[in-house]
Design an enzyme around this catalytic site. Structure first.
Site, PDB file in Angstrom:
ATOM      1  N   HIS A  85       0.877  -1.160   0.000  1.00 29.01           N
ATOM      2  CA  HIS A  85       0.000   0.000   0.000  1.00 29.01           C
ATOM      3  C   HIS A  85       0.919   1.215   0.000  1.00 29.01           C
ATOM      4  O   HIS A  85       1.661   1.444   0.959  1.00 29.01           O
ATOM      5  CB  HIS A  85      -0.912  -0.005   1.225  1.00 29.01           C
ATOM      6  CG  HIS A  85      -1.943  -1.079   1.195  1.00 29.01           C
ATOM      7  ND1 HIS A  85      -2.469  -1.657   2.331  1.00 29.01           N
ATOM      8  CD2 HIS A  85      -2.559  -1.690   0.141  1.00 29.01           C
ATOM      9  CE1 HIS A  85      -3.365  -2.580   1.985  1.00 29.01           C
ATOM     10  NE2 HIS A  85      -3.433  -2.617   0.673  1.00 29.01           N
ATOM     11  N   GLU A  88       1.499   3.552   2.972  1.00 27.13           N
ATOM     12  CA  GLU A  88       1.923   2.974   4.245  1.00 27.13           C
ATOM     13  C   GLU A  88       3.437   2.816   4.156  1.00 27.13           C
ATOM     14  O   GLU A  88       3.958   1.829   3.657  1.00 27.13           O
ATOM     15  CB  GLU A  88       1.186   1.652   4.485  1.00 27.13           C
ATOM     16  CG  GLU A  88      -0.323   1.879   4.595  1.00 27.13           C
ATOM     17  CD  GLU A  88      -1.152   0.609   4.682  1.00 27.13           C
ATOM     18  OE1 GLU A  88      -0.574  -0.478   4.909  1.00 27.13           O
ATOM     19  OE2 GLU A  88      -2.385   0.701   4.526  1.00 27.13           O
ATOM     20  N   HIS A 192       2.822  -3.163   6.816  1.00 26.69           N
ATOM     21  CA  HIS A 192       1.721  -2.240   6.565  1.00 26.69           C
ATOM     22  C   HIS A 192       1.714  -1.159   7.640  1.00 26.69           C
ATOM     23  O   HIS A 192       2.547  -1.150   8.547  1.00 26.69           O
ATOM     24  CB  HIS A 192       0.388  -2.991   6.553  1.00 26.69           C
ATOM     25  CG  HIS A 192       0.211  -3.884   5.366  1.00 26.69           C
ATOM     26  ND1 HIS A 192      -0.561  -3.538   4.285  1.00 26.69           N
ATOM     27  CD2 HIS A 192       0.716  -5.107   5.086  1.00 26.69           C
ATOM     28  CE1 HIS A 192      -0.521  -4.503   3.387  1.00 26.69           C
ATOM     29  NE2 HIS A 192       0.254  -5.480   3.850  1.00 26.69           N
ATOM     30  N   GLU A 274       1.580  -4.755  10.984  1.00 28.64           N
ATOM     31  CA  GLU A 274       1.093  -3.370  11.032  1.00 28.64           C
ATOM     32  C   GLU A 274       1.959  -2.655  12.072  1.00 28.64           C
ATOM     33  O   GLU A 274       1.893  -2.964  13.267  1.00 28.64           O
ATOM     34  CB  GLU A 274      -0.376  -3.344  11.450  1.00 28.64           C
ATOM     35  CG  GLU A 274      -1.308  -4.145  10.551  1.00 28.64           C
ATOM     36  CD  GLU A 274      -1.785  -3.360   9.345  1.00 28.64           C
ATOM     37  OE1 GLU A 274      -1.442  -2.165   9.229  1.00 28.64           O
ATOM     38  OE2 GLU A 274      -2.503  -3.952   8.506  1.00 28.64           O
TER      39      GLU A 274
END
Length: 315
Positions: A85, A88, A192, A274
């Site tokens: 992404h 990110e 991410h 994350e």
């Protein structure tokens, strides 16, 4: 005795080498950094492109290992992927600093030396360079730059074993699929932003994977070495995650995710990391994120040597 000579004699000079600044690097800068590292450490590095983005940017992979150019019997293949992404961005910089850390500590740090000697480590800092180019710092919540140039979410673009994925396969996705099939990857993780948690398969089924204990162990191994993640301090809008880990589908279901594709189709265990509440935080925070993740990224690589016999089964 000069100060520099004293430092060399004490064995401290490698620890003070810090050529990579804590800021965001665009695609041209990233390429230059990787080429520079490759030229300075040719014996243990290899740089190659697995393909190009929609706008023609190379998807560079940097390899660190004693035998960097080809698979060697007894040397497992490991990979990290970041920035699928495009907005990110923290993982992209973490991987650049990981490269520098491995190279500058090889032969002076026993742990790093053992990892580099016994592992072939592949690092893809940006899977979505077009998205990164369309995004900007201090954007914590928007989707600007999340998708590739054609407007597709690359983490919804892979073949899915549980549900037909009719979206056309994008150039970046195709490049990664070809890459995965060309190497015998054993263990992987992808970075991410937008939360603080280590997530494991399945992403698109509530079925408990046959290797659930291994998957949970790996996610917790990363989390427990990152105090911010492990303490389960929730980001705004999220409830806390116990010990900083979660099953992907229990959190929310993802069709066409890269994590399940690695595990089901290629017998490569992958978890999703994350690592920042803000997707594209201010560059002044990057050194803190590196410090938070430095031990985790090394400890996770070590797990490729623990030995895994996967038993993939889908009901």
């Amino acid at each position: 005795m000069t100060a520099a000579v004293s430092l060399i004699w004490l064995g401290l000079l490698p620890l003070l080498v810090q050529s990579l600044d804590f800021t965001y690097h665009n695609s041209s800068q990233l390429e230059a950094i990787l080429k520079d590292f490759n030229s300075r450490y040719p014996a243990i590095t290899y740089l190659y492109s697995i393909g190009k983005s929609v706008e023609g940017r190379d998807l560079w992979v940097f390899v660190v290992g004693k035998y960097p150019t080809k698979h060697t019997v007894g040397i497992p293949e490991f990979k990290y992927v970041a920035n699928m992404h495009g907005n990110e961005a923290v993982g992209r910089e973490i991987l650049l600093h990981l490269i520098e850390y491995l190279l500058t500590n090889y032969q002076s740090n026993a742990t790093v030396t053992q990892l580099v000697t016994n592992t072939r480590i592949h690092l893809l800092p940006s899977m979505n360079p077009d998205g990164f180019a369309a995004s900007s710092p201090n954007d914590c919540d928007s989707v600007n730059g999340r998708f590739n140039k054609n407007g597709y979410d690359l983490n919804r673009n892979f073949p899915d074993a549980f549900e037909e994925n009719k979206d056309p396969v994008q150039p970046e996705t195709q490049a990664v699929m070809g890459w995965i099939k060309s190497e015998t990857f054993v263990l992987s993780a992808n970075f991410h932003g937008g939360a603080m948690v280590a997530s494991y398969s399945y992403d698109n089924s509530y079925t408990v994977p046959p290797d659930n204990d291994v998957l949970m162990y790996l996610a917790q191994k990363y989390s427990e070495n990152n105090l911010q993640m492990y303490s389960s301090n929730s980001c705004p809008g999220f409830s806390g995650f116990t010990n900083g880990i979660t099953n992907g589908a229990v959190w929310y279901k993802v069709k066409g995710g890269m994590q399940d594709y690695n595990y089901i189709y290629n017998q490569c265990v992958e978890i999703t990391l994350e690592v920042s509440c803000c997707k594209y935080p201010d560059p002044s925070t990057l050194q803190g994120f590196w410090n938070d993740n430095k031990v985790s990224v090394i400890e996770y690589i070590k797990q490729v040597h623990m030995g895994m016999c996967l038993d993939i089964f889908i009901q």
